[in-house]
Design a protein around this motif. Sequence first.
Motif, PDB file in Angstrom:
ATOM      1  N   MET A  42       6.231   0.035   0.184  1.00  0.00           N
ATOM      2  CA  MET A  42       5.048  -0.821   0.236  1.00  0.00           C
ATOM      3  C   MET A  42       3.805  -0.081  -0.265  1.00  0.00           C
ATOM      4  SD  MET A  42       5.571  -3.032   3.702  1.00  0.00           S
ATOM      5  CE  MET A  42       4.034  -3.861   3.427  1.00  0.00           C
ATOM      6  N   THR A  43       3.693   1.193   0.029  1.00  0.00           N
ATOM      7  CA  THR A  43       2.546   1.971  -0.448  1.00  0.00           C
ATOM      8  C   THR A  43       2.545   2.072  -1.968  1.00  0.00           C
ATOM      9  OG1 THR A  43       2.505   3.266   1.588  1.00  0.00           O
ATOM     10  CG2 THR A  43       1.409   4.223  -0.326  1.00  0.00           C
ATOM     11  N   LEU A  44       3.680   2.416  -2.528  1.00  0.00           N
ATOM     12  CA  LEU A  44       3.759   2.533  -3.980  1.00  0.00           C
ATOM     13  C   LEU A  44       3.605   1.172  -4.657  1.00  0.00           C
ATOM     14  CD1 LEU A  44       6.587   5.203  -4.264  1.00  0.00           C
ATOM     15  CD2 LEU A  44       4.119   5.517  -4.510  1.00  0.00           C
ATOM     16  N   GLY A  45       4.162   0.133  -4.057  1.00  0.00           N
ATOM     17  CA  GLY A  45       3.985  -1.217  -4.604  1.00  0.00           C
ATOM     18  C   GLY A  45       2.530  -1.656  -4.561  1.00  0.00           C
ATOM     19  N   PHE A  46       1.840  -1.332  -3.474  1.00  0.00           N
ATOM     20  CA  PHE A  46       0.415  -1.656  -3.364  1.00  0.00           C
ATOM     21  C   PHE A  46      -0.384  -0.930  -4.435  1.00  0.00           C
ATOM     22  CE2 PHE A  46      -3.693  -0.155  -1.721  1.00  0.00           C
ATOM     23  CZ  PHE A  46      -4.357  -1.368  -1.614  1.00  0.00           C
ATOM     24  N   LEU A  47      -0.119   0.356  -4.596  1.00  0.00           N
ATOM     25  CA  LEU A  47      -0.833   1.127  -5.609  1.00  0.00           C
ATOM     26  C   LEU A  47      -0.569   0.579  -7.010  1.00  0.00           C
ATOM     27  CD1 LEU A  47      -0.374   4.768  -4.304  1.00  0.00           C
ATOM     28  CD2 LEU A  47      -2.505   3.462  -4.422  1.00  0.00           C
ATOM     29  N   TRP A  48       0.687   0.302  -7.320  1.00  0.00           N
ATOM     30  CA  TRP A  48       1.053  -0.214  -8.634  1.00  0.00           C
ATOM     31  C   TRP A  48       0.365  -1.549  -8.905  1.00  0.00           C
ATOM     32  CZ3 TRP A  48       4.205  -4.616  -9.517  1.00  0.00           C
ATOM     33  CH2 TRP A  48       4.536  -4.820 -10.857  1.00  0.00           C
ATOM     34  N   ALA A  49       0.396  -2.452  -7.908  1.00  0.00           N
ATOM     35  CA  ALA A  49      -0.199  -3.768  -8.095  1.00  0.00           C
ATOM     36  C   ALA A  49      -1.720  -3.678  -8.222  1.00  0.00           C
ATOM     37  CB  ALA A  49       0.184  -4.681  -6.934  1.00  0.00           C
ATOM     38  N   LEU A  50      -2.358  -2.922  -7.372  1.00  0.00           N
ATOM     39  CA  LEU A  50      -3.815  -2.832  -7.412  1.00  0.00           C
ATOM     40  C   LEU A  50      -4.306  -2.140  -8.688  1.00  0.00           C
ATOM     41  CD1 LEU A  50      -6.246  -3.653  -5.735  1.00  0.00           C
ATOM     42  CD2 LEU A  50      -6.257  -1.363  -4.768  1.00  0.00           C
ATOM     43  N   ILE A  51      -3.604  -1.101  -9.106  1.00  0.00           N
ATOM     44  CA  ILE A  51      -3.983  -0.422 -10.343  1.00  0.00           C
ATOM     45  C   ILE A  51      -3.795  -1.354 -11.530  1.00  0.00           C
ATOM     46  CG2 ILE A  51      -3.326   1.463 -11.908  1.00  0.00           C
ATOM     47  CD1 ILE A  51      -2.759   3.128  -9.339  1.00  0.00           C
ATOM     48  N   GLY A  52      -2.742  -2.150 -11.507  1.00  0.00           N
ATOM     49  CA  GLY A  52      -2.501  -3.090 -12.606  1.00  0.00           C
ATOM     50  C   GLY A  52      -3.487  -4.240 -12.618  1.00  0.00           C
ATOM     51  N   ILE A  53      -3.785  -4.810 -11.458  1.00  0.00           N
ATOM     52  CA  ILE A  53      -4.712  -5.946 -11.389  1.00  0.00           C
ATOM     53  C   ILE A  53      -6.127  -5.513 -11.757  1.00  0.00           C
ATOM     54  CG2 ILE A  53      -5.852  -7.523  -9.775  1.00  0.00           C
ATOM     55  CD1 ILE A  53      -3.159  -7.777  -8.337  1.00  0.00           C
ATOM     56  N   MET A  54      -6.537  -4.376 -11.272  1.00  0.00           N
ATOM     57  CA  MET A  54      -7.904  -3.908 -11.508  1.00  0.00           C
ATOM     58  C   MET A  54      -8.045  -3.173 -12.845  1.00  0.00           C
ATOM     59  SD  MET A  54      -9.611  -4.563  -8.506  1.00  0.00           S
ATOM     60  CE  MET A  54     -10.940  -3.429  -8.531  1.00  0.00           C
ATOM     61  N   LEU A  56      -7.246  -0.110 -13.623  1.00  0.00           N
ATOM     62  CA  LEU A  56      -7.884   1.175 -13.338  1.00  0.00           C
ATOM     63  C   LEU A  56      -7.384   2.250 -14.294  1.00  0.00           C
ATOM     64  CD1 LEU A  56      -7.688   1.198  -9.449  1.00  0.00           C
ATOM     65  CD2 LEU A  56      -9.623   0.534 -10.868  1.00  0.00           C
ATOM     66  N   GLY A  57      -8.259   3.149 -14.617  1.00  0.00           N
ATOM     67  CA  GLY A  57      -7.887   4.295 -15.442  1.00  0.00           C
ATOM     68  C   GLY A  57      -7.186   5.346 -14.597  1.00  0.00           C
ATOM     69  N   SER A  58      -6.828   6.447 -15.229  1.00  0.00           N
ATOM     70  CA  SER A  58      -6.065   7.475 -14.520  1.00  0.00           C
ATOM     71  C   SER A  58      -6.885   8.141 -13.419  1.00  0.00           C
ATOM     72  CB  SER A  58      -5.536   8.513 -15.496  1.00  0.00           C
ATOM     73  OG  SER A  58      -6.620   9.134 -16.169  1.00  0.00           O
ATOM     74  N   VAL A  59      -8.174   8.353 -13.654  1.00  0.00           N
ATOM     75  CA  VAL A  59      -9.019   8.990 -12.634  1.00  0.00           C
ATOM     76  C   VAL A  59      -9.159   8.073 -11.421  1.00  0.00           C
ATOM     77  CG1 VAL A  59     -11.330   9.867 -12.128  1.00  0.00           C
ATOM     78  CG2 VAL A  59     -10.256  10.376 -14.324  1.00  0.00           C
ATOM     79  N   SER A  65      -5.079   6.709  -5.040  1.00  0.00           N
ATOM     80  CA  SER A  65      -3.872   7.315  -4.457  1.00  0.00           C
ATOM     81  C   SER A  65      -4.227   8.367  -3.413  1.00  0.00           C
ATOM     82  CB  SER A  65      -3.015   7.956  -5.556  1.00  0.00           C
ATOM     83  OG  SER A  65      -2.576   6.982  -6.466  1.00  0.00           O
ATOM     84  N   ALA A  66      -5.296   9.110  -3.661  1.00  0.00           N
ATOM     85  CA  ALA A  66      -5.723  10.133  -2.704  1.00  0.00           C
ATOM     86  C   ALA A  66      -6.198   9.511  -1.399  1.00  0.00           C
ATOM     87  CB  ALA A  66      -6.831  10.984  -3.307  1.00  0.00           C
ATOM     88  N   LEU A  67      -6.614   8.256  -1.445  1.00  0.00           N
ATOM     89  CA  LEU A  67      -7.023   7.567  -0.223  1.00  0.00           C
ATOM     90  C   LEU A  67      -5.849   6.930   0.520  1.00  0.00           C
ATOM     91  CD1 LEU A  67     -10.243   5.780  -1.534  1.00  0.00           C
ATOM     92  CD2 LEU A  67     -10.115   7.800  -0.060  1.00  0.00           C
TER      93      LEU A  67
END
Length: 106
Positions: A42-54, A56-59, A65-67
């Motif tokens: 669920m954590t990795l899925g959340f990160l993947w989805a949020l990064i894709g929707i928003m 977001l760049g690598s930084v 991810s650090a949060l």
Amino acid sequence: MSQSQDTATPAVAARTRVRPGLTFFIVVVSATLLFAAEIWAMTLGFLWALIGIMSLGSVSAIVLSALVVPAAAFATWRLAVLAVRGELDLLPLSSDPSAQGSTRTG
């Protein structure tokens, strides 16, 4: 008439827990791994989805991810602790005073 009582022997034997065996550890490890896999999926899925929707760049992805990752690690640690405590509470009590077991307070 004074009666002498043996103070070294208690009137009621202390009840101690029996020592956990192999089955205990198999149940704790398997339950922890099952639910930890769910937490991390669920954590990795959340990160993947949020990064894709928003978009977001690598930084930004690294900052997000650090949060999130430390929170998932803490949840996994607490899950393992609660699994061990829960299984210890299910162990039967032994009325045999010679039984080797750890007594917990609190």
